[in-house]
Write a protein that holds these residues in place. Structure first.
Motif, short mmCIF file in Angstrom:
data_model
loop_
_atom_site.label_atom_id
_atom_site.label_comp_id
_atom_site.label_asym_id
_atom_site.label_seq_id
_atom_site.Cartn_x
_atom_site.Cartn_y
_atom_site.Cartn_z
N ASN A 87 7.47 -3.28 -2.48
CA ASN A 87 5.83 -3.15 -2.69
C ASN A 87 5.72 -1.98 -3.14
O ASN A 87 6.35 -0.93 -2.43
CB ASN A 87 5.02 -3.22 -1.80
CG ASN A 87 5.10 -5.48 -1.77
OD1 ASN A 87 5.86 -6.10 -2.60
ND2 ASN A 87 5.17 -5.26 -0.38
N MET A 88 4.83 -1.44 -3.58
CA MET A 88 4.91 0.03 -4.50
C MET A 88 3.27 0.57 -4.52
O MET A 88 2.23 -0.24 -4.32
CB MET A 88 5.01 0.37 -5.21
CG MET A 88 6.97 0.42 -5.21
SD MET A 88 7.30 2.06 -4.85
CE MET A 88 7.19 3.19 -5.21
N GLY A 89 2.57 1.70 -3.41
CA GLY A 89 1.47 1.62 -4.01
C GLY A 89 1.06 2.91 -3.84
O GLY A 89 1.95 4.05 -3.78
N TRP A 90 -0.38 3.90 -4.24
CA TRP A 90 -0.91 5.11 -4.48
C TRP A 90 -2.37 5.22 -3.71
O TRP A 90 -2.95 3.97 -3.79
CB TRP A 90 -1.68 4.66 -6.03
CG TRP A 90 -0.54 4.71 -7.22
CD1 TRP A 90 -0.25 3.90 -7.66
CD2 TRP A 90 0.27 6.32 -7.23
NE1 TRP A 90 1.19 4.54 -8.86
CE2 TRP A 90 1.20 5.84 -8.41
CE3 TRP A 90 0.21 7.17 -7.36
CZ2 TRP A 90 1.52 6.50 -9.13
CZ3 TRP A 90 0.61 8.45 -8.39
CH2 TRP A 90 1.48 8.41 -8.79
N PHE A 91 -2.17 6.30 -2.91
CA PHE A 91 -2.93 7.13 -2.06
C PHE A 91 -3.51 8.38 -2.25
O PHE A 91 -3.06 8.45 -3.54
CB PHE A 91 -1.88 6.59 -0.46
CG PHE A 91 -1.45 5.84 0.12
CD1 PHE A 91 -0.66 5.24 -0.08
CD2 PHE A 91 -2.81 4.76 0.63
CE1 PHE A 91 -0.53 3.47 0.08
CE2 PHE A 91 -2.27 4.23 1.31
CZ PHE A 91 -1.09 2.92 1.01
N ARG A 92 -4.74 8.15 -1.92
CA ARG A 92 -5.05 9.56 -2.63
C ARG A 92 -5.18 10.20 -1.26
O ARG A 92 -6.28 10.17 0.08
CB ARG A 92 -6.08 9.43 -3.53
CG ARG A 92 -7.55 9.16 -3.43
CD ARG A 92 -7.91 8.67 -4.53
NE ARG A 92 -9.46 8.37 -3.52
CZ ARG A 92 -10.33 8.38 -5.09
NH1 ARG A 92 -9.89 8.50 -6.18
NH2 ARG A 92 -11.55 6.88 -4.33
N GLN A 93 -5.63 11.68 -1.14
CA GLN A 93 -6.20 12.74 0.09
C GLN A 93 -7.15 13.29 -0.61
O GLN A 93 -6.65 14.68 -1.48
CB GLN A 93 -5.29 13.20 0.57
CG GLN A 93 -5.78 13.90 1.72
CD GLN A 93 -4.20 13.90 2.87
OE1 GLN A 93 -3.47 13.95 2.22
NE2 GLN A 93 -4.52 14.52 4.39
N ALA A 94 -8.36 13.57 -0.62
CA ALA A 94 -8.41 14.68 -1.32
C ALA A 94 -9.11 16.10 0.37
O ALA A 94 -8.89 15.44 1.62
CB ALA A 94 -10.96 14.74 -0.92
#
Length: 124
Positions: free
Chosen positions: A32-39
């Motif tokens: 399973n693959m995911g995208w995350f983000r951090q501001a």
């Protein structure tokens, strides 16, 4: 497992970008693959995820209808198509692999392997 994210850049509000994440060193089609983000100054947040089969996807409410996650197992790559970008989408975007999940997860601690991040900047 090594993950290499790319495709970030500077774009005006309303524009589009496509992020890519190439995987190596494992059996990509089973992850399973995911995208995350951090501001800046904020925690790393979930953006989107896709099951190993590609048959299940899930999105954060803030990106639903604008972002699309997909995968190409022949290329060992997962993509994040981002449309109608907003200044609040500005962040470093990370791809991640969950090698053992039975269901698609939105939790960072379920993902054992992470890419180096690619910066997306959306100007107003």
């Amino acid at each position: 497992v090594q993950l290499q994210a790319s495709g970030g850049g500077l774009v005006q509000a309303g524009g589009s970008l496509r992020l890519s994440c190439a995987a190596s060193g494992g059996t990509f089609s089973t992850y399973n693959m995911g995208w995350f983000r951090q501001a800046p100054g904020k925690e790393r947040d979930f953006v989107a995820a896709i099951s190993y089969s590609g048959g299940s996807t899930t999105y954060a409410d803030s990106v639903k209808g604008r972002f699309t996650i997909s995968r190409d197992d022949a290329k060992n790559t997962v993509y994040l198509q981002m449309n109608s970008l907003k200044p609040e989408d500005t962040a470093v975007y990370y791809c991640a692999a969950d090698l053992y999940g039975l269901i698609v997860s939105t939790r960072t601690n379920e993902y054992a392997y992470w890419g180096q991040g690619t910066l997306v900047t959306v100007s107003s």
